[in-house]
Design an enzyme around this catalytic site. Structure first.
Site, PDB file in Angstrom:
ATOM      1  N   GLU A  90       5.445   1.723  47.417  1.00 38.18           N
ATOM      2  CA  GLU A  90       6.415   2.129  46.388  1.00 38.18           C
ATOM      3  C   GLU A  90       7.058   3.448  46.763  1.00 38.18           C
ATOM      4  O   GLU A  90       6.489   4.232  47.524  1.00 38.18           O
ATOM      5  CB  GLU A  90       5.757   2.207  45.004  1.00 38.18           C
ATOM      6  CG  GLU A  90       4.472   2.998  44.954  1.00 38.18           C
ATOM      7  CD  GLU A  90       4.611   4.356  44.276  1.00 38.18           C
ATOM      8  OE1 GLU A  90       5.682   4.972  44.407  1.00 38.18           O
ATOM      9  OE2 GLU A  90       3.630   4.791  43.643  1.00 38.18           O
ATOM     10  N   ARG A 108      -3.537   5.570  40.199  1.00 40.26           N
ATOM     11  CA  ARG A 108      -3.008   4.200  40.282  1.00 40.26           C
ATOM     12  C   ARG A 108      -1.565   4.250  40.779  1.00 40.26           C
ATOM     13  O   ARG A 108      -0.618   3.906  40.090  1.00 40.26           O
ATOM     14  CB  ARG A 108      -3.097   3.497  38.924  1.00 40.26           C
ATOM     15  CG  ARG A 108      -4.507   3.262  38.445  1.00 40.26           C
ATOM     16  CD  ARG A 108      -4.533   2.383  37.198  1.00 40.26           C
ATOM     17  NE  ARG A 108      -4.183   0.995  37.511  1.00 40.26           N
ATOM     18  CZ  ARG A 108      -3.167   0.335  36.967  1.00 40.26           C
ATOM     19  NH1 ARG A 108      -2.362   0.936  36.086  1.00 40.26           N
ATOM     20  NH2 ARG A 108      -2.922  -0.924  37.285  1.00 40.26           N
ATOM     21  N   CYS A 112       5.551   4.517  54.039  1.00 40.08           N
ATOM     22  CA  CYS A 112       4.839   4.464  55.329  1.00 40.08           C
ATOM     23  C   CYS A 112       4.090   5.734  55.687  1.00 40.08           C
ATOM     24  O   CYS A 112       2.945   5.669  56.154  1.00 40.08           O
ATOM     25  CB  CYS A 112       5.796   4.075  56.448  1.00 40.08           C
ATOM     26  SG  CYS A 112       7.051   5.314  56.874  1.00 40.08           S
ATOM     27  N   HIS A 130      10.117   5.353  60.903  1.00 41.48           N
ATOM     28  CA  HIS A 130       8.970   4.588  60.417  1.00 41.48           C
ATOM     29  C   HIS A 130       7.702   4.992  61.154  1.00 41.48           C
ATOM     30  O   HIS A 130       7.666   5.033  62.379  1.00 41.48           O
ATOM     31  CB  HIS A 130       9.193   3.085  60.575  1.00 41.48           C
ATOM     32  CG  HIS A 130       8.006   2.285  60.144  1.00 41.48           C
ATOM     33  ND1 HIS A 130       7.546   2.293  58.835  1.00 41.48           N
ATOM     34  CD2 HIS A 130       7.138   1.505  60.841  1.00 41.48           C
ATOM     35  CE1 HIS A 130       6.466   1.534  58.752  1.00 41.48           C
ATOM     36  NE2 HIS A 130       6.192   1.040  59.951  1.00 41.48           N
ATOM     37  N   ASP A 184      -0.507  -0.846  61.026  1.00 38.56           N
ATOM     38  CA  ASP A 184       0.595  -0.412  60.171  1.00 38.56           C
ATOM     39  C   ASP A 184       0.403  -1.014  58.782  1.00 38.56           C
ATOM     40  O   ASP A 184       0.597  -2.210  58.581  1.00 38.56           O
ATOM     41  CB  ASP A 184       1.925  -0.868  60.767  1.00 38.56           C
ATOM     42  CG  ASP A 184       3.129  -0.395  59.970  1.00 38.56           C
ATOM     43  OD1 ASP A 184       2.942   0.354  58.991  1.00 38.56           O
ATOM     44  OD2 ASP A 184       4.257  -0.774  60.330  1.00 38.56           O
TER      45      ASP A 184
END
Length: 283
Positions: A52, A77, A82, A120, A137
């Site tokens: 998220e 929570r 990445c 990334h 990953d």
């Protein structure tokens, strides 16, 4: 006058609460640096902690400090993207005795041939006694992402659940050819991202994290993205569009009607407790 620094004066890296992390991802297996543990732990992580981008959407770059990642993703929570996911995984793998090198890749999904920056994060993992290195990953946030760590080799197709992946090499002007991760989607192989084995360090990730979280044209600044693997389906939320893709390739899509439904879906389906400030954002 010169000064010297002793080992005791050097700053120490915070240590991961490994017990809490393993409880968060539901892992109760042996704690040894083996291929089986690496594969199982990466699968446990990617199926337990959602992807998220709420922090960038709300106007801030998420902290990559380990205590902050633990508070947010282990004890809270929440999920992350990445840099957060793979920084947390790297700390866990190192605690278990693996050697971990951070890498940076250029995402190719949706690039349509354009050259993107290296933004990334993924990991290269060395397993004691093993000849091959493994790519791990847990933070790609796409249905084309890896479900488990895989050997960094070409000429092999990897299967994990319904997902199929492979690496291909591509000529590059740098010191080595590119490694390109491909996923088999819609009946054909599609590039996911490309990288070399040049190590990336924490300052590199801090810069990339800030760019992705704050650049005016970054998609993470303007649209809510959340992803989660839930049993036999992959959930993807883009804005208020919820897409469910099942292991057999079927799927469905619907539009969430209002903020109340958005919060309910994030909470119940993605396991995310969204901050109250999310509701103040324009639709």
């Amino acid at each position: 006058m010169t000064t010297s620094t002793t080992a005791s004066d050097a700053p120490t890296e915070p240590r991961l609460d490994l017990d809490a992390y393993l409880a968060r991802v539901g892992w109760s297996g042996e704690r040894r640096p083996t291929v089986a543990v690496l594969r199982a732990l990466t699968t446990a992580h990617v199926t337990s902690i959602p992807f998220e981008n709420l922090d960038p959407l709300l106007g801030s770059a998420p902290s990559l400090a380990l205590p902050d990642l633990e508070a947010k993703m282990v004890r809270g929570r929440r999920g992350g993207y990445c840099y957060e996911h793979n920084t947390l995984l790297a700390a866990a793998l190192k605690a278990l005795g693996f050697r971990v090198t951070g890498l940076l890749a250029r995402v190719r999904v949706g690039a349509r041939g354009s050259l993107r920056p290296r933004t990334h994060m993924l990991l290269l993992v060395e397993v004691p006694g093993e000849r091959l290195s493994y790519a791990a990953d847990v933070g790609f946030g796409s249905i084309g992402g890896l479900l488990e760590a895989v050997p960094l080799v070409t000429g092999v197709e990897f299967h994990a659940g319904p997902r199929r992946h492979r690496f291909v090499r591509e000529p590059h002007s740098g010191l080595e050819d590119l490694w390109v991760l491909q996923a088999f989607l819609g009946g054909e192989w599609e590039d996911q991202y490309a990288f070399t084995r040049e190590p990336a360090e924490r300052p590199d990730y801090e810069v990339a994290n800030w760019h992705v979280a704050t650049h005016p044209r970054s998609p993470f600044r303007h649209t809510l993205h959340a992803q989660r693997i839930a049993g036999d389906r992959h959930l993807a939320l883009a804005g208020r569009t919820l897409t469910e893709t099942y292991d057999d390739g079927t799927g469905k899509q619907r539009e969430l009607v209002d903020d109340a439904e958005l919060v309910a879906v994030l909470t119940a389906d993605f396991g995310i407790e969204p901050p109250e400030s999310l509701l103040s954002l324009p639709s």
